[in-house]
Design a protein around this motif. Structure first.
Motif, short mmCIF file in Angstrom:
data_model
loop_
_atom_site.label_atom_id
_atom_site.label_comp_id
_atom_site.label_asym_id
_atom_site.label_seq_id
_atom_site.Cartn_x
_atom_site.Cartn_y
_atom_site.Cartn_z
N HIS A 142 0.95 -1.21 0.06
CA HIS A 142 -0.01 0.14 -0.13
C HIS A 142 0.79 1.11 0.00
O HIS A 142 2.02 1.20 0.77
CB HIS A 142 -0.86 0.07 1.32
N CYS A 173 -10.53 -0.05 5.13
CA CYS A 173 -10.57 -0.49 6.68
C CYS A 173 -11.26 0.12 7.52
O CYS A 173 -11.47 1.50 7.28
CB CYS A 173 -8.95 -0.72 6.78
N LYS A 211 -11.48 -5.50 -0.79
CA LYS A 211 -10.62 -5.58 0.46
C LYS A 211 -11.42 -4.92 1.54
O LYS A 211 -11.86 -3.82 1.44
CB LYS A 211 -9.31 -5.46 0.53
N SER A 248 -10.55 -10.36 7.19
CA SER A 248 -9.08 -9.45 7.08
C SER A 248 -8.98 -8.66 8.40
O SER A 248 -9.91 -7.85 8.75
CB SER A 248 -9.25 -8.62 5.93
N LYS A 252 -6.44 -5.76 9.96
CA LYS A 252 -5.12 -4.80 9.65
C LYS A 252 -4.81 -4.74 11.29
O LYS A 252 -5.33 -4.17 12.21
CB LYS A 252 -5.71 -3.40 9.13
N HIS A 268 -3.05 -7.78 7.76
CA HIS A 268 -2.41 -6.66 7.15
C HIS A 268 -1.68 -5.87 8.12
O HIS A 268 -2.20 -5.12 8.83
CB HIS A 268 -3.38 -5.84 6.53
N CYS A 302 1.53 -13.07 5.41
CA CYS A 302 1.00 -12.02 5.02
C CYS A 302 1.19 -11.51 3.52
O CYS A 302 2.06 -12.10 3.05
CB CYS A 302 1.57 -10.49 5.80
N VAL A 340 -0.34 -8.69 2.36
CA VAL A 340 -0.36 -7.18 2.13
C VAL A 340 0.48 -6.38 3.17
O VAL A 340 0.58 -6.83 4.42
CB VAL A 340 -1.70 -6.49 2.18
N HIS A 348 1.28 -2.33 4.50
CA HIS A 348 1.22 -0.98 4.56
C HIS A 348 2.60 -0.38 4.86
O HIS A 348 3.03 -0.58 6.08
CB HIS A 348 0.08 -0.62 5.48
#
Length: 250
Positions: free
Chosen positions: A28, A110, A143, A172, A174, A202, A221, A223, A225
């Motif tokens: 991301h 998110c 997502k 999911s 985060k 995430h 993982c 993904v 960020h």
């Protein structure tokens, strides 16, 4: 961004670039924060475009979505956080914002869970809110992640919260909203170990180097960020080029 040495074979350049494109699609990149300006957003987009590689998403505040959408079109998904960072919006306000984002064509969202509920150990309240969100939006977005401030939580709190999210059918999670909360390998490993193959995790916050990003990928993982995504990409291209050159010399 890494420059291939003069005389590098075109086939090798294409091979490295192909791997780099796949790698960047795991990251991301963008600019968030209520004080971010349109000029800063455009500057950040241009930094991405100059690399020649597209990230998984471009992360922005809701207020900037309309003009960013005009520039990006369907090239890159836009990511927006709702009730950031402490999740203190009423559920109805969260739903209103999520509906608005969906109508604007945002496909990666998110939603921050209420920190007060987490710290007060009101896990049933967490489950109920997560259940409503998943029922309404779980299948509407590419997502859809719920955010927990894992770095401020103990082991028991993380596990109890994840159990509530598991009961609600959350897919999911985060792990940390950023804002100087730095995700740790232990937090991600704890979730993966106790809920094997259950959540798409995430990691976010404090991921600054290629080695750190790769470690989270090794933990399962898909993904990551990071505000340092472009530097991480540069290091990945350099490392991949050097790996192929060593193979060529052996």
């Amino acid at each position: 961004m890494f420059k291939f040495p003069e005389g590098t074979e075109p086939a090798l350049i294409e091979k490295v670039q192909r791997e780099a494109r796949r790698f960047m699609k795991k990251l991301h990149w963008g600019i968030q924060g209520p004080l971010s300006t349109q000029e800063q957003v455009v500057e950040t987009m241009n930094q991405l475009f100059e690399t020649g590689y597209d990230s998984m998403t471009f992360d922005v505040e809701m207020v900037h979505v309309p003009f960013v959408k005009k520039i990006l079109g369907n090239r890159i998904d836009i990511h927006v956080a709702v009730s950031y960072p402490m999740g203190r919006m009423l559920l109805q306000q969260k739903q209103y914002d999520i509906d608005t984002l969906y109508e604007m064509g945002v496909q990666d969202v998110c939603v921050c869970l209420d920190w007060q509920a987490i710290f007060s150990e009101r896990y049933e309240d967490i489950r109920k809110e997560a259940d409503v969100l998943m029922q309404d939006y779980g299948n509407k977005f590419h997502k859809f992640a719920l955010v927990i401030p894992a770095s401020l939580m103990g082991t028991k709190s993380i596990l109890n919260t994840c159990e509530a999210l598991d009961d609600a059918g959350v897919q999911s999670i985060k792990v940390n909203p950023g804002v100087n909360l730095h995700v740790s390998y232990e937090e991600v490993a704890l979730i993966q170990r106790n809920f094997p193959d259950r959540f798409d995790v995430h990691p976010a916050g404090g991921i600054r180097t290629l080695a750190e990003a790769e470690r989270f990928f090794e933990l399962g993982c898909h993904v990551v960020h990071s505000i340092k995504a472009l530097e991480i990409l540069d290091a990945y291209i350099r490392k991949t080029y050097q790996r192929y050159m060593r193979l060529k010399l052996t």
